[in-house]
Write an enzyme that holds these catalytic residues in place. Structure first.
Site, short mmCIF file in Angstrom:
data_model
loop_
_atom_site.label_atom_id
_atom_site.label_comp_id
_atom_site.label_asym_id
_atom_site.label_seq_id
_atom_site.Cartn_x
_atom_site.Cartn_y
_atom_site.Cartn_z
CB VAL A 28 -0.65 -76.38 -9.51
CG1 VAL A 28 0.76 -75.57 -9.51
CG2 VAL A 28 -0.50 -77.30 -10.98
CG ASP A 57 -9.58 -71.07 -5.06
OD1 ASP A 57 -8.45 -72.06 -5.30
OD2 ASP A 57 -10.69 -71.07 -5.59
NE ARG A 62 -9.02 -77.02 -3.82
CZ ARG A 62 -8.51 -78.03 -3.46
NH1 ARG A 62 -9.36 -79.31 -3.24
NH2 ARG A 62 -7.29 -78.37 -3.72
CB THR A 108 -3.93 -71.78 -18.65
OG1 THR A 108 -3.12 -73.09 -18.08
CG2 THR A 108 -3.55 -70.86 -17.78
CB THR A 151 0.83 -74.73 -18.39
OG1 THR A 151 0.96 -75.61 -17.16
CG2 THR A 151 1.22 -74.85 -19.66
CB CYS A 291 -1.24 -81.24 -18.65
SG CYS A 291 -1.16 -80.53 -16.86
NE ARG A 362 -8.89 -80.59 -14.00
CZ ARG A 362 -7.95 -79.75 -13.37
NH1 ARG A 362 -7.75 -78.24 -13.50
NH2 ARG A 362 -7.02 -80.30 -12.72
N1 LIG Z 1 -2.83 -80.33 -12.27
C1 LIG Z 1 -1.60 -80.77 -12.80
O1 LIG Z 1 -1.26 -81.60 -12.89
C2 LIG Z 1 -0.82 -79.62 -13.38
C3 LIG Z 1 0.57 -79.67 -13.71
C4 LIG Z 1 1.24 -78.71 -14.04
C5 LIG Z 1 0.89 -77.65 -14.51
N2 LIG Z 1 -0.46 -77.40 -14.29
C6 LIG Z 1 -0.95 -76.17 -14.72
O2 LIG Z 1 -1.16 -75.41 -13.43
C7 LIG Z 1 -2.33 -74.49 -13.39
C8 LIG Z 1 -3.26 -74.67 -12.61
O3 LIG Z 1 -3.86 -76.24 -12.70
P1 LIG Z 1 -4.67 -77.10 -11.63
O4 LIG Z 1 -4.69 -78.40 -11.96
O5 LIG Z 1 -4.09 -76.75 -10.23
O6 LIG Z 1 -5.89 -76.45 -11.47
P2 LIG Z 1 -7.42 -76.32 -10.66
O7 LIG Z 1 -8.33 -76.20 -11.55
O8 LIG Z 1 -7.17 -77.86 -9.81
O9 LIG Z 1 -7.13 -75.33 -9.54
C9 LIG Z 1 -7.30 -73.99 -10.01
C10 LIG Z 1 -7.82 -73.28 -8.89
O10 LIG Z 1 -7.64 -71.86 -9.18
C11 LIG Z 1 -8.90 -71.19 -8.54
N3 LIG Z 1 -9.14 -70.26 -9.43
C12 LIG Z 1 -9.72 -69.95 -10.80
N4 LIG Z 1 -9.65 -68.61 -10.96
C13 LIG Z 1 -8.89 -67.91 -9.93
C14 LIG Z 1 -8.75 -66.46 -9.64
N5 LIG Z 1 -9.28 -65.48 -10.71
N6 LIG Z 1 -8.70 -66.27 -8.59
C15 LIG Z 1 -8.27 -67.03 -7.52
N7 LIG Z 1 -8.36 -68.53 -7.75
C16 LIG Z 1 -9.05 -68.99 -8.91
C17 LIG Z 1 -10.17 -72.43 -8.82
O11 LIG Z 1 -11.21 -72.15 -7.96
C18 LIG Z 1 -9.17 -73.71 -8.27
O12 LIG Z 1 -9.43 -73.93 -7.03
C19 LIG Z 1 -2.82 -74.60 -14.95
O13 LIG Z 1 -2.26 -73.72 -15.56
C20 LIG Z 1 -2.24 -75.98 -15.43
O14 LIG Z 1 -2.04 -76.11 -16.73
C21 LIG Z 1 -1.28 -78.22 -13.86
#
Ligand SMILES: NC(=O)c1ccc[n+]([C@@H]2O[C@H](COP(=O)([O-])OP(=O)(O)OC[C@H]3O[C@@H](n4cnc5c(N)ncnc54)[C@H](O)[C@@H]3O)[C@@H](O)[C@H]2O)c1
Length: 455
Positions: A28, A57, A62, A108, A151, A291, A362
């Site tokens: 995201v 990050d 990464r 999340t 989310t 999700c 995941r």
């Molecule tokens: N992937 C999807 O398709 C999608 C779609 C809609 C919503 N979401 C929601 O968006 C959010 C993020 O999902 P994602 O898929 O991008 O996750 P992800 O795991 O791909 O990425 C999250 C990133 O956050 C970093 N991170 C973790 N803790 C951190 C902190 N304290 N400070 C800074 N960086 C930190 C991680 O290292 C990672 O690179 C979640 O809540 C998910 O439910 C995801």
């Protein structure tokens, strides 16, 4: 509302030149940071945008990958990363004090008891609180804006995140900072629905915050924005989008169980029913990922906290979570009917990612299917050209290959509809199968002229 003292009047950041920090550069956060990081003009005002963008990050590997132009999630190309010339990457918290806007996009997930794990969100809120405290020490008169995109359940932003920011920064919401929630709706691997082509829901902690946040996204989102009436509404809307999808799939999964006993092909039934204008053709199958298989638990957690025990939502979750073992049972029954030897049977599992044309592992439910196959004494070989084999081994202890070995298997399970599997023709399928072998096509992609088992 934003008066800090009689002399000093604080203001929200300037849209065209603000510094945007994106906290969490995953599926995201990265595409969003890249979009903000391009030199462009505001879609609403046509004014030139010249924002500094900080991609933050905690995962240094990464950041090193991204700095070298590699996005392992495949959501962003090297060229797109280069085009985002205003974007810089860092894991240094002190850099964040330069930001005016903080967009939180951290994971999340749920824990092993399927309860929300809010640790990354709380940690990120602490990081933002510390950063805005440093800003205030620098005596800036710009009010920072904090936007959550992760989310969550309704109430999480205001009840969990805001108090952390207030505690860390010593500032009060709507006085020292404003806040908002703007859920992300991207779909990993989907090249048609991108961050700027999906309508963006916005919300704010007060009217000024909502207006500002809506303008911010409106400056880059081509599909436009929708102003939710408040933060809780925006949070709830996101979580029900995925809950509805989970339940719709649970319904067709239950139908598949009924039709299997009746000897009817579920996909054929769905295609037939879909000829009616208002029938929605959901497909049966595994529901994994972070999700759809996770978000309903955020909703049910909050619901139980306030004394309502959800029935339908959890029933859907139970059905979808049970699909992996049900599918393997159907395979075993079919093998027994064909008098095949189950112990030691070689089974080719095609696809490990939680969905097609994407490397995301995941919560993939294919793993549960593999565990069941092993319990029955079968020997699965896993092929997935999309996933990183090292990551698969690290996460699940499984060896994954990019292509199948040219041997004959007693069973093949098409678990994920990657493009590479969709293009396999009847002769190629036959070459991979034992003469009495079973091709179990969970995705309905194999040609029907060979004897395919479908659910
Ligand atoms: N992937 C999807 O398709 C999608 C779609 C809609 C919503 N979401 C929601 O968006 C959010 C993020 O999902 P994602 O898929 O991008 O996750 P992800 O795991 O791909 O990425 C999250 C990133 O956050 C970093 N991170 C973790 N803790 C951190 C902190 N304290 N400070 C800074 N960086 C930190 C991680 O290292 C990672 O690179 C979640 O809540 C998910 O439910 C995801």
């Amino acid at each position: 509302m934003f008066n800090r003292s009689k002399k000093e009047i604080a203001v929200l950041p300037a849209h065209e030149s603000c510094t945007v920090a994106v906290i969490g550069l995953g599926y995201v956060g990265l595409p969003l940071a890249v979009e903000f990081g391009k030199k462009q003009v505001c879609l609403r005002t046509n004014k030139k945008l010249n924002r500094r963008v900080i991609g933050f990050d905690i995962n240094k590997q990464r950041l090193a990958d991204l700095s070298s132009g590699l996005d392992k999630t495949n959501e962003t190309t090297k060229d797109q990363l280069e085009e985002a010339s205003l974007l810089e990457f860092t894991s240094k918290k002190s850099t964040l004090k330069a930001a005016d806007v903080y967009i939180v996009t951290v994971p999340t997930p749920i824990d092993s008891s399927k309860k929300p794990n809010l640790e990354p969100l709380m940690e990120a809120s602490k990081t933002v609180g510390e950063a805005i405290k440093l800003k205030v020490n620098n005596k800036t008169d710009v009010i920072p804006v904090i936007i959550y995109e992760s989310t969550v359940f309704p109430g999480a932003t205001e009840e969990i995140c805001v108090p952390i920011i207030e505690k860390e920064s010593g500032l009060k919401i709507n006085e020292g900072f404003v806040c908002g929630y703007s859920p992300e709706r991207i779909n990993p691997g989907d090249k048609d629905h991108r961050v700027t082509s999906i309508l963006k829901v916005t919300s704010g902690s007060n009217q000024e915050a909502l207006d500002w946040i809506d303008e911010l996204y409106g400056s880059i989102i081509k599909a436009g924005t929708y102003r939710a009436s408040n933060i809780k509404v925006a949070e709830a809307a996101k979580v029900i989008e995925n809950t509805q999808r989970d339940l719709n799939i649970a319904l067709v999964n239950e139908l598949a169980m009924i039709f299997r006993i009746l000897g009817i092909d579920t996909n054929d039934v769905i295609e037939t029913a879909a000829t009616k204008w208002n029938f929605i053709p959901f497909k049966p199958g595994l529901v994994g990922g972070h999700c759809i298989s996770v978000d309903p638990y955020y909703l049910t957690y909050k619901s139980e906290q306030v004394g309502y025990h959800p029935q339908i939502v959890l029933a859907g979750r139970r059905i979808n979570d049970g699909m992996s073992s049900w599918i393997v049972e159907q395979l075993v029954l079919e093998m027994a009917t064909r008098k095949m030897i189950i112990g030691g049977a070689k089974v080719l599992v095609l696809g490990l990612a939680f969905k097609e044309n994407c490397p995301d592992l995941r919560n993939t439910r294919v793993v549960n299917m593999i565990t069941s196959l092993i319990k029955y004494g079968m020997t699965p070989t896993i092929v997935d050209p999309w996933v990183d084999s090292k990551e698969a081994y690290k996460s699940y202890g499984l060896d994954v290959y990019a292509t199948p070995k040219k041997i004959q298997y007693q069973a093949i399970i098409i678990a994920v509809a990657h493009n590479q599997f969709c293009s396999i023709n009847s002769n190629e399928w036959k070459e991979l199968l034992d003469s009495n072998g079973i091709l179990l096509d969970l995705k309905g992609i194999a040609p029907r002229d060979i004897n395919v088992m479908r659910i």
